[in-house]
Motif scaffolding. Structure first.
Motif, PDB file in Angstrom:
ATOM      1  N   HIS A 250       0.819  -1.222   0.000  1.00 21.25           N
ATOM      2  CA  HIS A 250       0.000   0.000   0.000  1.00 21.25           C
ATOM      3  C   HIS A 250       0.849   1.268   0.000  1.00 21.25           C
TER       4      HIS A 250
ATOM      5  N   ARG B 256       3.420   1.824  -2.116  1.00 22.53           N
ATOM      6  CA  ARG B 256       4.003   2.137  -3.426  1.00 22.53           C
ATOM      7  C   ARG B 256       3.386   3.407  -4.018  1.00 22.53           C
ATOM      8  N   GLY B 257       2.069   3.490  -3.991  1.00 21.78           N
ATOM      9  CA  GLY B 257       1.398   4.668  -4.539  1.00 21.78           C
ATOM     10  C   GLY B 257       1.741   5.931  -3.779  1.00 21.78           C
TER      11      GLY B 257
ATOM     12  N   GLU C  35       3.355  -4.097 -10.148  1.00 23.13           N
ATOM     13  CA  GLU C  35       2.790  -3.241  -9.106  1.00 23.13           C
ATOM     14  C   GLU C  35       3.553  -1.922  -8.989  1.00 23.13           C
TER      15      GLU C  35
ATOM     16  N   ALA D 107       2.126   1.796  -9.770  1.00 27.38           N
ATOM     17  CA  ALA D 107       2.201   2.887  -8.800  1.00 27.38           C
ATOM     18  C   ALA D 107       2.822   4.134  -9.417  1.00 27.38           C
TER      19      ALA D 107
ATOM     20  N   PRO E  66       0.133   7.600  -9.133  1.00 26.15           N
ATOM     21  CA  PRO E  66       0.570   8.020  -7.794  1.00 26.15           C
ATOM     22  C   PRO E  66      -0.621   8.449  -6.934  1.00 26.15           C
ATOM     23  N   THR E  67      -0.521   8.143  -5.644  1.00 25.59           N
ATOM     24  CA  THR E  67      -1.575   8.526  -4.709  1.00 25.59           C
ATOM     25  C   THR E  67      -1.570  10.035  -4.516  1.00 25.59           C
TER      26      THR E  67
END
Length: 355
Positions: A223, A225-226, A290, A294, A298-299
């Motif tokens: 979780h 990575r983003g 993955e 990401a 990106p988050t």
């Protein structure tokens, strides 16, 4: 006279029936004979080998008897059946019929090599060399020569191969396996690039691959990575240095001995993101799907910093003041088992499967 002829005819037919019965019994007994094996034996079938020749070879080695009957059985029942080259696993208790079934179904012994996310090209080549069942054709060649053999002259090899488990049979070349990993990476990268978010700071998919390699080396926590991608994307957008240790370590090469110093952070190399703006010139490791995903998704958020907790995960901060507090808590009071990144990934032992 007629009775005598009929009697002779009856005797002839009876003899034929008896002979056919005896032949059928003999063939059955020959097919059901267990191979004389006390342990597993790999039978290496070369291109050009014939069933008849193999039956004779195995009889000469004392593994079976009456190879003539087996040759007749194959000729009468399986003449159109191709014999695939490769290794076949013969086991104690196996019958001649079982062995023939292996040949019919082409149950060739397969080996596997797992390429691990986060490995660099040097580690990849070491893993290839360790595969005794691969035909080694690349030993002694430089990285540049290897890429030329792949038809990719001039391309830097780092990060160009997809980490996965690749199965192969004896005799496959290291170049063939490497080609599969190269092609797989291109496919995955193209698929992910096609579905990327808008307004990303990458000129092309290769820059996204570079970013993905940094993410791959920074964390093994899915979780995160983003979140890490978000931090780096926002830093790039603001013109901030990435300041990520894995790039410094990669630039140090063989000088790296498990620790980096302040001098290492100050020493310029093309990969030192403490001294060089933007992304490094190439990826620094192999990446999984993955990490690529990401980098391209990106988050969203405001964090611009992160620091390792010491268990492989990270604390994210929006401001420098918050970051400094996290550094004091997690970096200056390190536990004995502190680590800033995921545990080292060991080279998987070669494995063998049958398909």
């Amino acid at each position: 006279m007629i009775r005598k002829l009929l009697s002779l005819l009856f005797c002839a037919v009876l003899l034929m029936v008896v002979a056919a019965g005896l032949a059928a019994w003999k063939q059955h007994s020959v097919l059901e004979q267990p191979l004389a094996l006390d342990e597993i034996r790999l039978l290496d079938v070369q291109a050009g080998d014939t069933p008849g020749g193999l039956f004779r070879q195995l009889e000469a080695e004392g593994l079976l008897q009456d190879s003539l009957w087996l040759r007749l059985y194959w000729r009468m029942n399986l003449a159109e059946q191709p014999l695939h080259s490769g290794e076949y696993r013969l086991t104690p208790g196996m019958t001649a019929r079982d062995m023939i079934t292996l040949w019919q179904e082409a149950e060739i012994v397969q080996y596997s090599l797992t390429l691990v996310e986060g490995w660099n090209f040097r580690q990849l080549r070491t893993a290839l060399t360790a595969q005794s069942k691969l035909q080694q054709t690349l030993q002694g060649l430089s990285d540049e020569e290897v890429m030329a053999r792949l038809g990719q002259a001039g391309l830097h090899p780092e990060g160009r191969f997809f980490p996965d488990t690749y199965r192969y049979t004896r005799g496959v070349t290291d170049l063939e396996l490497l080609q599969r990993a190269f092609t797989r990476l291109q496919t995955v990268l193209a698929e992910e690039w096609e579905q990327r978010d808008k307004d990303l700071p990458y000129k092309d998919a290769y820059q996204a691959l570079i970013m993905a390699s940094i993410i791959e080396k920074e964390t093994g926590v899915p979780h995160e990575r983003g979140e890490i991608a978000g931090v780096f994307v926002r830093r790039l957008a603001r013109g901030m240095l990435l300041q990520t240790d894995p790039t410094v370590i990669y630039g140090m090469g063989e000088r790296y001995r498990g620790k980096i110093t302040r001098n290492d952070l100050r020493r310029p190399t093309p990969y030192n993101t403490y001294t060089q703006a933007g992304l490094p010139p190439t990826p620094i490791a192999m990446v999984g799907r993955e990490a690529i995903h990401a980098a391209l998704h990106p988050t969203e958020g405001k964090s611009l910093y992160f620091v390792a907790r010491g268990d492989g995960s990270h604390v994210f901060s929006n401001t420098l003041a918050e970051h400094n507090r996290a550094v004091r808590e997690y970096q200056l009071k390190r536990r004995a088992d502190y680590r800033s990144s995921p545990p080292p990934r060991q080279t998987p032992a070669p494995s063998e499967t049958t398909q």
